[in-house]
Design a protein around this motif. Sequence first.
Motif, PDB file in Angstrom:
ATOM      1  N   LYS A  17       0.832  -1.219   0.000  1.00 17.26           N
ATOM      2  CA  LYS A  17       0.000   0.000   0.000  1.00 17.26           C
ATOM      3  C   LYS A  17       0.863   1.265   0.000  1.00 17.26           C
ATOM      4  CE  LYS A  17      -1.924  -1.504   3.789  1.00 17.26           C
ATOM      5  NZ  LYS A  17      -1.404  -2.894   3.819  1.00 17.26           N
ATOM      6  N   GLY A  18       1.990   1.204   0.736  1.00 17.22           N
ATOM      7  CA  GLY A  18       2.871   2.368   0.818  1.00 17.22           C
ATOM      8  C   GLY A  18       3.398   2.744  -0.553  1.00 17.22           C
ATOM      9  N   GLY A  70       0.863   9.723  -5.029  1.00 17.07           N
ATOM     10  CA  GLY A  70       1.042  10.913  -4.181  1.00 17.07           C
ATOM     11  C   GLY A  70       1.374  12.177  -4.962  1.00 17.07           C
ATOM     12  N   GLY A  71       2.120  12.033  -6.038  1.00 15.21           N
ATOM     13  CA  GLY A  71       2.512  13.189  -6.838  1.00 15.21           C
ATOM     14  C   GLY A  71       1.332  13.848  -7.536  1.00 15.21           C
ATOM     15  N   SER A  72       0.228  13.118  -7.699  1.00 12.65           N
ATOM     16  CA  SER A  72      -0.914  13.665  -8.456  1.00 12.65           C
ATOM     17  C   SER A  72      -2.125  13.944  -7.578  1.00 12.65           C
ATOM     18  CB  SER A  72      -1.345  12.696  -9.556  1.00 12.65           C
ATOM     19  OG  SER A  72      -0.327  11.845  -9.939  1.00 12.65           O
ATOM     20  N   VAL A  73      -2.001  13.786  -6.261  1.00 14.98           N
ATOM     21  CA  VAL A  73      -3.171  14.037  -5.419  1.00 14.98           C
ATOM     22  C   VAL A  73      -2.890  15.196  -4.455  1.00 14.98           C
ATOM     23  CG1 VAL A  73      -3.804  11.580  -5.553  1.00 14.98           C
ATOM     24  CG2 VAL A  73      -2.660  12.431  -3.529  1.00 14.98           C
ATOM     25  N   PRO A 133       0.718   9.214   6.922  1.00 13.62           N
ATOM     26  CA  PRO A 133       0.307   8.801   5.574  1.00 13.62           C
ATOM     27  C   PRO A 133       1.497   8.838   4.625  1.00 13.62           C
ATOM     28  CG  PRO A 133      -1.077  10.598   6.433  1.00 13.62           C
ATOM     29  CD  PRO A 133       0.068  10.448   7.374  1.00 13.62           C
ATOM     30  N   SER A 134       1.546   7.894   3.694  1.00 10.50           N
ATOM     31  CA  SER A 134       2.699   7.835   2.780  1.00 10.50           C
ATOM     32  C   SER A 134       2.807   9.094   1.911  1.00 10.50           C
ATOM     33  CB  SER A 134       2.605   6.594   1.895  1.00 10.50           C
ATOM     34  OG  SER A 134       2.549   5.444   2.714  1.00 10.50           O
ATOM     35  N   GLY A 135       1.708   9.836   1.775  1.00 13.95           N
ATOM     36  CA  GLY A 135       1.725  11.081   0.990  1.00 13.95           C
ATOM     37  C   GLY A 135       2.655  12.138   1.568  1.00 13.95           C
ATOM     38  N   CYS A 150       1.589  17.449  -1.540  1.00 18.52           N
ATOM     39  CA  CYS A 150       0.445  16.749  -0.979  1.00 18.52           C
ATOM     40  C   CYS A 150       0.285  17.063   0.514  1.00 18.52           C
ATOM     41  CB  CYS A 150       0.758  15.274  -1.208  1.00 18.52           C
ATOM     42  SG  CYS A 150      -0.370  14.151  -0.528  1.00 18.52           S
ATOM     43  N   THR A 151      -0.967  17.234   0.954  1.00 16.00           N
ATOM     44  CA  THR A 151      -1.202  17.462   2.384  1.00 16.00           C
ATOM     45  C   THR A 151      -1.535  16.130   3.056  1.00 16.00           C
ATOM     46  OG1 THR A 151      -2.052  19.672   1.931  1.00 16.00           O
ATOM     47  CG2 THR A 151      -2.635  18.699   4.059  1.00 16.00           C
ATOM     48  N   PRO A 152      -0.712  15.690   4.006  1.00 14.95           N
ATOM     49  CA  PRO A 152      -1.011  14.427   4.702  1.00 14.95           C
ATOM     50  C   PRO A 152      -1.992  14.674   5.857  1.00 14.95           C
ATOM     51  CG  PRO A 152       1.237  15.174   5.192  1.00 14.95           C
ATOM     52  CD  PRO A 152       0.584  16.269   4.420  1.00 14.95           C
ATOM     53  N   VAL A 153      -2.949  13.773   6.021  1.00 16.66           N
ATOM     54  CA  VAL A 153      -3.984  13.956   7.039  1.00 16.66           C
ATOM     55  C   VAL A 153      -4.131  12.683   7.875  1.00 16.66           C
ATOM     56  CG1 VAL A 153      -6.438  14.461   7.444  1.00 16.66           C
ATOM     57  CG2 VAL A 153      -5.245  15.547   5.523  1.00 16.66           C
TER      58      VAL A 153
END
Length: 427
Positions: free
Chosen positions: A16-17, A24-27, A56-58, A64-67
């Motif tokens: 999943k990571g 991640g680069g596109s979200v 989060p891996s983002g 990307c903003t990790p939440v």
Amino acid sequence: MPALVLLGAQWGDEGKGKATDLLGGSVDYVVRYQGGNNAGHTVVVGDQKYALHLLPSGILSPGCTPVIGNGVVVDPSVLLSELSGLNERGVDTSKLLISGNAHVITPYNVTVDKVTERFLGKRKIGTTGRGIGPTYADKINRVGIRVQDLYDESILTQKVEAALDVKNQILTKLYNRRAIAVDQVVEELLGYAEQIKPYVADTVLVLNQALEENKVVLFEGGQGTLLDIDHGTYPFVTSSNPTAGGACTGAGVGPTKISRVIGILKAYTTRVGAGPFPTELFDEDGEALRRIGGERGVTTGRDRRCGWFDAVIARYATRVNGLTDFFLTKLDVLTGWEQIPVCVAYEIDGKRVEELPYSQSDFHHAKPVYENLPGWSEDITKAKSFSDLPKNAQSYVKALEEMSGAPISAIGVGPGRDETIEINSFL
Ligand code: GDP
Ligand code: IMO
Ligand code: MG
């Protein structure tokens, strides 16, 4: 308003990571919605390897903003050490948002997890010992501590008192352990509060506003479908809902907002901890999968149990998650086998069964019915498109797709970001 859920379709550790990092680069946002630092998500970027547990891996994608959503359980000491570890490696973590409603893993939750496992003896779950189950139990029992409670000393003290009231009785009288002092716990938790404060936010509002503005939100599951508290192999499960519905409750986003649900599926099967596993191998093939696949736990360092691909489980994951796509990982690990057995159904008490039995006893007795698929020996780690794969690898993927009930839209042929064959775009 594209909102994608990315989750494990088996017993965790599907990759999943890596898949999250790839997208991640596109979200705009990557959101953890359940679990805690029981997860171990590996991301390989160039020659750098990261093991993320709670974050989060983002967090590794600058735009990307990790939440950390309300459904996650947060160990503040792990959070701070993971953040400082990333900062030391030059990763900017300042965008992180943490829900004030997320529950806090307290030191006594970790103690209770370890003590309970010890006392279960042979019947133990094989938890990660991170306090996950006891923290969710406190949440459901309405004696949990939430992140927002760290900012009101009086409330925090009352809540810790309430939680320890019963626990100390159990620890001292049943488990023969020392009682845990309320003021020590409060002091420790208050010690983390100021450092965490800049990240605390109303994440439900932020995420819903982002979706209204057509931002792309990716929900990153921890664990996997068969470890789900409701839909997994109970009691050998984790204490949260990694399945797709968990993304809605664990982040406060309505189901009508979810546009795609991607199941991460390993080309074979692994499991860490106790519990039934029909295709588990105890021979040299199992040993080879473990060795070639590097199947050792990221969080606890335990060897993962290994076995052949189980299509019954994949079909089940498609159903309970409403999967729209699969991301098949670690196909490269299967290179070199002449024949690759795939479990297409189970035999239970002499009868062929095509779907996962709802009865735990039946599942414990399930014997895999295998079909042998022809293997390949060519190196596939450089393959960039489906047609680059050897014919037999293509047939293996197509067979898995047909049995599993959703299109395979990407294939992992190595741990790196670029070691991926993209078939259908996810965005
Ligand atoms: P997660 O918990 O689902 O994120 O998965 P883990 O990180 O625990 O375990 C997956 C392991 O497989 C990690 O070591 C990844 O670097 C690695 N990995 C992911 N995808 C692939 C792939 O397609 N091929 C190979 N060889 N390794 C992969
Ligand atoms: P990722 O996100 C694999 C397993 C534990 C144990 C059971 C309960 O990396 O896929 P817990 O500590 O959650 O109460 O343990 O669940 N488990 C995992 N197995 N991958 C994980 O996470 C896991 N997180 C928990 O081994 O059997
Ligand atoms: Mg893992």
